[in-house]
Each structure stands twice: as C-alpha cells, then as structure tokens.
Scaffold this active site. Sequence first.
Site, PDB file in Angstrom:
ATOM      1  N   THR A  28      41.570  37.819  28.386  1.00 47.38           N
ATOM      2  CA  THR A  28      40.979  36.910  28.779  1.00 47.38           C
ATOM      3  C   THR A  28      39.561  37.717  29.734  1.00 47.38           C
ATOM      4  O   THR A  28      39.569  38.244  30.298  1.00 47.38           O
ATOM      5  CB  THR A  28      41.094  36.049  29.555  1.00 47.38           C
ATOM      6  OG1 THR A  28      41.986  35.188  28.003  1.00 47.38           O
ATOM      7  CG2 THR A  28      39.737  34.614  29.398  1.00 47.38           C
ATOM      8  N   GLY A  29      38.161  37.524  29.243  1.00 53.03           N
ATOM      9  CA  GLY A  29      36.506  38.088  30.289  1.00 53.03           C
ATOM     10  C   GLY A  29      35.678  38.907  29.679  1.00 53.03           C
ATOM     11  O   GLY A  29      35.997  39.290  28.667  1.00 53.03           O
ATOM     12  N   ASP A  86      39.949  41.644  38.210  1.00 55.58           N
ATOM     13  CA  ASP A  86      39.246  41.795  38.716  1.00 55.58           C
ATOM     14  C   ASP A  86      39.158  43.062  40.106  1.00 55.58           C
ATOM     15  O   ASP A  86      38.278  43.501  40.585  1.00 55.58           O
ATOM     16  CB  ASP A  86      39.746  40.392  39.579  1.00 55.58           C
ATOM     17  CG  ASP A  86      38.819  39.127  38.733  1.00 55.58           C
ATOM     18  OD1 ASP A  86      38.113  39.166  37.755  1.00 55.58           O
ATOM     19  OD2 ASP A  86      40.135  38.194  38.122  1.00 55.58           O
ATOM     20  N   GLY A  97      42.799  36.809  36.967  1.00 57.82           N
ATOM     21  CA  GLY A  97      42.118  35.709  37.120  1.00 57.82           C
ATOM     22  C   GLY A  97      40.983  35.246  37.233  1.00 57.82           C
ATOM     23  O   GLY A  97      40.771  33.681  37.689  1.00 57.82           O
ATOM     24  N   GLU A 105      47.833  35.442  31.259  1.00 58.03           N
ATOM     25  CA  GLU A 105      47.619  36.541  30.853  1.00 58.03           C
ATOM     26  C   GLU A 105      49.237  37.428  30.993  1.00 58.03           C
ATOM     27  O   GLU A 105      49.533  38.666  31.105  1.00 58.03           O
ATOM     28  CB  GLU A 105      46.395  37.188  31.669  1.00 58.03           C
ATOM     29  CG  GLU A 105      44.970  36.893  31.524  1.00 58.03           C
ATOM     30  CD  GLU A 105      44.451  37.081  31.867  1.00 58.03           C
ATOM     31  OE1 GLU A 105      43.127  37.056  31.559  1.00 58.03           O
ATOM     32  OE2 GLU A 105      43.684  36.951  32.929  1.00 58.03           O
TER      33      GLU A 105
HETATM   34  C1  5RP Z   1      40.405  36.376  33.445  1.00 57.74           C
HETATM   35  C2  5RP Z   1      40.987  38.099  34.123  1.00 57.74           C
HETATM   36  C3  5RP Z   1      39.426  38.778  33.655  1.00 57.74           C
HETATM   37  O1  5RP Z   1      40.996  39.794  33.088  1.00 57.74           O
HETATM   38  C4  5RP Z   1      39.398  39.080  34.991  1.00 57.74           C
HETATM   39  O2  5RP Z   1      38.623  37.946  35.406  1.00 57.74           O
HETATM   40  C5  5RP Z   1      37.872  40.506  34.858  1.00 57.74           C
HETATM   41  O3  5RP Z   1      37.337  39.908  33.808  1.00 57.74           O
HETATM   42  P1  5RP Z   1      35.480  40.817  33.447  1.00 57.74           P
HETATM   43  O4  5RP Z   1      36.255  42.097  32.578  1.00 57.74           O
HETATM   44  O5  5RP Z   1      34.658  39.513  32.730  1.00 57.74           O
HETATM   45  O6  5RP Z   1      35.400  41.398  35.056  1.00 57.74           O
HETATM   46  O7  5RP Z   1      41.938  37.846  34.946  1.00 57.74           O
HETATM   47  O8  5RP Z   1      41.180  35.337  33.681  1.00 57.74           O
END
Ligand code: 5RP
Length: 230
Positions: A28-29, A86, A97, A105
């Site tokens: 996700t993300g 993150d 998260g 996840e």
């Molecule tokens: C979602 C996550 C994402 O993988 C994380 O926030 C990174 O997101 P992005 O790729 O938009 O920087 O842990 O719960």
Amino acid sequence: MDARQLKIDAARVALGHVADGMRLGIGTGSTAEEFVRLLAEKVAGGLDVLGVPTSERTAALCRELGVPLSTLEETPELDLTIDGADEIDPALTLIKGGGGALLREKIVAAASKRMLVIADRSKLVDTLGRFPLPIEVNRFGLRATEIAVAEAAKRLGLSGPLTLRMTGDQPFVTDGGHFILDASFGLIPDTRALSDALHAIPGVVEHGLFIGLTSAAVIAGGDGVETILA
Ligand code: 5RP
C-alpha cells in the site's frame, strides 16, 4: 530526478523478481501503486500472477487495472510481497503504516516467503524514529491504551507526543476498523524492546515496526537503483 520517477525505477526493478505463477502480496502507498501499474501492464501482456492486496485502496487499484486478486483466506501462503516503507534502517528493519495499512501489511508480509521493500533513497536512515511510529489501537479504551503506550515508552527512555490520526475532523479508521496513534518518540535505539513492550499492551492491535520481515530493499536514487540484501 523527480520523486515519482524514483518510485517507478524501484518498482520496475522489483517487478524483475516476479515470475509466472507467483502468489504476490501487494503493498500500500504511492510506491506500491507504481508497482501495481507496472504489474498490470505485465498481466495485460500475459503474466500469470495472483495478488493478495494489503488494503482496500490497493485492492481497488488492482481491480481497476485488471490485476487478478485473491484473499489471504483463499491463498494463505505467498511467494513474494512487494511493499513500500516510511523508513528503512541498515538491518532492513522498517517503519511502516504512514498509509494506515500496517496491520494487513504485516500479516501479508509474514505470510510471504520473501518481502521486497521498494523506496527512494530518502527513506534510508541510520536509526529509525524520525518518522512517527504508527500504532494501530482498538477503539475501546483509547485513552487507557494511550497512557499504557506512553508509560511503556518511558520505561525504555522514550517520550514524545502520541497523536490520534485524523481524517478531517474524524479519527482515521483502518481497514480493520481501528484507530492509529502516531508516536513521535524520536530515534528508537532498541526496536525489539519497543516492539515487545507495545505487543504486551492489550489495546495495541499492531505497530509499524517491521523486524526481521524484509528480505531485500530495492532503493532508487538519482544515480541508479541498488538492492540491499538483509
Ligand atoms: C502504508 C505504508 C506505505 O508503504 C508507506 O507509508 C510508504 O508509502 P509511500 O510509498 O507513499 O511513501 O506503510 O501503510
């Protein structure tokens, strides 16, 4: 190089690890979404995979783009999960998260033989904790859980604001129906100790420290993509 291009670069290298017939955990993300877009092109070209999405948001994108989906109930063992993060430390322990999907996840990553993290170089840190740690909590007893989290952190020499994640003027609700506390404890020298302390609190459903789950990180920078093995 722009941020989106770096995400695409990392996602493209990760796609090279996907083989015909694989059962895939799909993260996700924004970085994971670039992976879904590239994966969908391959599926349209005949690649045969089955995806288990880590959020309703990812599931919706996969459906829209024609990536075949299953559930973890139907497909409880996965070959590979590809997800963003993150923060990533040198041992490939992660904070995840930021998008609120940490529980699914983590369940999906734990059900996978391998987990590949895709990110740009800005996510690499020496010590985790600059990014607030997401802690998914049951709605019941929120204030009591908040106090217990703060006390557990204090015993480990950590302190800082615990912020209930909001969407507008309402608490953010995860796909599992829970709330998220974002913990700004600062740097976390002992992630295992904090993880154990948080897991001991009944109102904590899960937290965003991913310890020992990552097989490799695919990191994109302006000068190319490197793969770091755990
Ligand atoms: C979602 C996550 C994402 O993988 C994380 O926030 C990174 O997101 P992005 O790729 O938009 O920087 O842990 O719960």
